[in-house]
Write a protein that holds these residues in place. Structure first.
Motif, PDB file in Angstrom:
ATOM      1  N   PRO B 108      -2.822 -18.924 -30.930  1.00  0.00           N
ATOM      2  CA  PRO B 108      -3.622 -19.061 -29.704  1.00  0.00           C
ATOM      3  C   PRO B 108      -2.871 -19.816 -28.596  1.00  0.00           C
ATOM      4  CG  PRO B 108      -4.846 -19.782 -31.632  1.00  0.00           C
ATOM      5  CD  PRO B 108      -3.426 -19.574 -32.068  1.00  0.00           C
ATOM      6  N   ASN B 109      -1.771 -20.430 -28.972  1.00  0.00           N
ATOM      7  CA  ASN B 109      -1.006 -21.192 -27.978  1.00  0.00           C
ATOM      8  C   ASN B 109       0.334 -20.542 -27.655  1.00  0.00           C
ATOM      9  OD1 ASN B 109      -2.858 -23.496 -27.714  1.00  0.00           O
ATOM     10  ND2 ASN B 109      -2.409 -23.709 -29.886  1.00  0.00           N
ATOM     11  N   ASP B 113      -0.960 -21.315 -21.643  1.00  0.00           N
ATOM     12  CA  ASP B 113      -2.297 -21.837 -21.805  1.00  0.00           C
ATOM     13  C   ASP B 113      -2.911 -21.208 -23.059  1.00  0.00           C
ATOM     14  OD1 ASP B 113      -4.472 -23.317 -21.061  1.00  0.00           O
ATOM     15  OD2 ASP B 113      -4.532 -22.528 -19.016  1.00  0.00           O
ATOM     16  N   SER B 114      -3.855 -21.885 -23.672  1.00  0.00           N
ATOM     17  CA  SER B 114      -4.516 -21.308 -24.842  1.00  0.00           C
ATOM     18  C   SER B 114      -5.480 -20.205 -24.405  1.00  0.00           C
ATOM     19  CB  SER B 114      -5.281 -22.386 -25.597  1.00  0.00           C
ATOM     20  OG  SER B 114      -6.380 -22.812 -24.826  1.00  0.00           O
ATOM     21  N   PHE B 115      -5.877 -19.376 -25.362  1.00  0.00           N
ATOM     22  CA  PHE B 115      -6.826 -18.319 -25.010  1.00  0.00           C
ATOM     23  C   PHE B 115      -7.810 -18.079 -26.139  1.00  0.00           C
ATOM     24  CE2 PHE B 115      -5.268 -14.606 -27.422  1.00  0.00           C
ATOM     25  CZ  PHE B 115      -4.068 -15.111 -27.883  1.00  0.00           C
ATOM     26  N   ASP B 116      -8.857 -17.323 -25.842  1.00  0.00           N
ATOM     27  CA  ASP B 116      -9.947 -17.162 -26.801  1.00  0.00           C
ATOM     28  C   ASP B 116     -10.048 -15.761 -27.395  1.00  0.00           C
ATOM     29  OD1 ASP B 116     -11.268 -19.843 -26.539  1.00  0.00           O
ATOM     30  OD2 ASP B 116     -11.261 -19.209 -24.444  1.00  0.00           O
ATOM     31  N   LYS B 140      -8.715 -16.581 -21.451  1.00  0.00           N
ATOM     32  CA  LYS B 140      -9.216 -17.927 -21.741  1.00  0.00           C
ATOM     33  C   LYS B 140     -10.601 -18.043 -21.124  1.00  0.00           C
ATOM     34  CE  LYS B 140      -8.162 -22.791 -20.712  1.00  0.00           C
ATOM     35  NZ  LYS B 140      -7.743 -23.272 -22.031  1.00  0.00           N
ATOM     36  N   LYS B 141     -11.570 -18.404 -21.928  1.00  0.00           N
ATOM     37  CA  LYS B 141     -12.935 -18.540 -21.411  1.00  0.00           C
ATOM     38  C   LYS B 141     -13.009 -19.780 -20.532  1.00  0.00           C
ATOM     39  CE  LYS B 141     -15.368 -17.701 -25.445  1.00  0.00           C
ATOM     40  NZ  LYS B 141     -16.604 -17.620 -26.239  1.00  0.00           N
ATOM     41  N   THR B 142     -13.220 -19.550 -19.252  1.00  0.00           N
ATOM     42  CA  THR B 142     -13.331 -20.670 -18.320  1.00  0.00           C
ATOM     43  C   THR B 142     -13.944 -20.164 -17.027  1.00  0.00           C
ATOM     44  OG1 THR B 142     -12.112 -22.341 -17.078  1.00  0.00           O
ATOM     45  CG2 THR B 142     -10.993 -20.256 -17.440  1.00  0.00           C
ATOM     46  N   GLY B 196     -13.795 -15.507 -17.533  1.00  0.00           N
ATOM     47  CA  GLY B 196     -12.566 -16.170 -17.950  1.00  0.00           C
ATOM     48  C   GLY B 196     -11.403 -15.695 -17.116  1.00  0.00           C
ATOM     49  N   SER B 198      -7.031 -14.513 -17.223  1.00  0.00           N
ATOM     50  CA  SER B 198      -5.932 -14.067 -18.058  1.00  0.00           C
ATOM     51  C   SER B 198      -4.833 -15.124 -18.122  1.00  0.00           C
ATOM     52  CB  SER B 198      -5.347 -12.774 -17.484  1.00  0.00           C
ATOM     53  OG  SER B 198      -4.111 -12.507 -18.104  1.00  0.00           O
ATOM     54  N   VAL B 199      -4.330 -15.362 -19.307  1.00  0.00           N
ATOM     55  CA  VAL B 199      -3.201 -16.277 -19.443  1.00  0.00           C
ATOM     56  C   VAL B 199      -1.964 -15.538 -19.937  1.00  0.00           C
ATOM     57  CG1 VAL B 199      -4.715 -18.241 -19.903  1.00  0.00           C
ATOM     58  CG2 VAL B 199      -3.755 -16.960 -21.810  1.00  0.00           C
TER      59      VAL B 199
END
Lengths: 205, 205
Positions: B108-109, B113-116, B140-142, B196, B198-199
């Motif tokens: 996930p890392n 950035d981390s993502f879901d 990434k949920k944000t 969210g 995109s990372v």
DNA sequence: TATTATACTGTATATTTTTACAGTATATTA
DNA sequence: TAATATACTGTAAAAATATACAGTATAATA
């Protein structure tokens, strides 16, 4: 550690792959299905041999009671530190330490096919294939490539990422950008080394 | 990810510990022995709940057919089974089991950035950003997004992946394809939900 | 107060799985 | 040439296991 026979190696690999894929070990019958045996006893015998040689341990009476003592390849809990190599204009993209820009923790089997390293893309020659500068293309080291594959080819000291198109003695390295022209090589006059092919791509936004 | 009850957490930990110790998952009876339950159905019910909440997956009909999807504690160089969700035209991209197309083993890392989860791209509206159909965009949920970010936004029942551009009450969702037009929303008239951003992106060749 | 969710016990059964036993075939070693 | 190791097929039975069903109890919620 005692050496394994060919079939024992196959069975051990089968167990490792199954474990990697599902998270739990296979049954005798599943090993048979995977390797084409017709009797569960075939798997049983190989497992016993693997246990005797110290590669696995078997919890007697338990279903799927196989644990791997000594792994052949290191799957390392699915996550390896995969090297990232810059696509430098000169020289073969070797895995020598000085060419490794960094390492990324990820699963070598995250794409359909396994891969050996990431190549960091320079330039815009493949932009119409959605491959941008600084994208990381996952490369599997192989010379087994087909026309249309996205390949890493070395011509003398030049390394390039292009579409592969070969017809007899004529090799064409095709870009995906109308501002770039196809590289044409007559293999009777010049050598070309296929370093590998792309199995996937990752990009950080 | 839904929250677990106290007992569900116990059972999940029990499975992880057992797996860590033996290399294969426990049976219902073994979970009972470990946690002091007197009926295999107690373990069964908790496992079902854990599956429904997405923490494990159960291979029906297989003994010990439990695999852990999301570990409670994250170890170094961790590799999780990240869900892939289809970018469906209607509805929010939820992590409910029925929306998960498959799972991909990766860290996930692995991006900055981390993502879901991964969102599977449909359509060509972002093609000029090098985002193709069936690419997997790491989300990434944000709700913390800036202008220029590549975001997942829901307008009523429509979910879309576009560039974010907000100015006071005016929200613009900008495609990267001249054949598509920018979606303009007056936030005083219509709600927009930022799911969210995109990372990163991965693509299988 | 009725309903629902959590958290079990207890039993039973169909299915999965291990594992033993009896063979066959082939190549290698003594 | 006989003995041994490898590499299986085929069958069967005992044991392990998943899983359905019928209950009980308790706390939280409507």
């Amino acid at each position: 550690m005692k050496e394994l026979t060919k079939q024992q190696t196959k069975v051990l690999t089968c167990v490792e792959v199954y474990l990697n894929k599902t998270g739990f070990p296979p049954t005798r019958a599943e090993i048979c299905r995977e390797l084409g045996f017709k009797s569960p006893n075939a798997a049983e015998m190989h497992l016993r041999a693997l246990e005797k040689k110290g590669y696995i341990s078997i919890q007697s009476g338990s279903s799927r009671g196989i644990s791997i003592v000594k792994r052949q390849q290191s799957f390392m809990g699915n996550s390896d530190q995969m090297p990232v190599i810059g696509l430098v204009a000169a020289g073969s993209p070797t895995l020598a330490e000085e060419n490794i820009e960094k390492r990324i923790s990820c699963d070598p089997n995250m794409f359909k096919d396994s891969f050996d390293y990431f190549l960091k893309v320079k330039g815009l020659s493949m932009i119409d294939a959605g491959i941008h500068e600084d994208d990381l293309v996952a490369i599997k080291k192989t010379t087994d490539v087909k026309n249309g594959d996205l390949v890493v080819v070395r011509l003398e000291d030049e390394v390039t990422l292009k579409y592969f198109k070969k017809d007899n003695h004529s090799l064409e390295l095709v870009p995906a950008n109308k501002d770039f022209s196809t590289i044409k090589v007559d293999l009777r006059e010049q050598e070309a080394f296929v370093e590998g092919k792309s199995v996937g791509l990752i990009r950080t936004h």
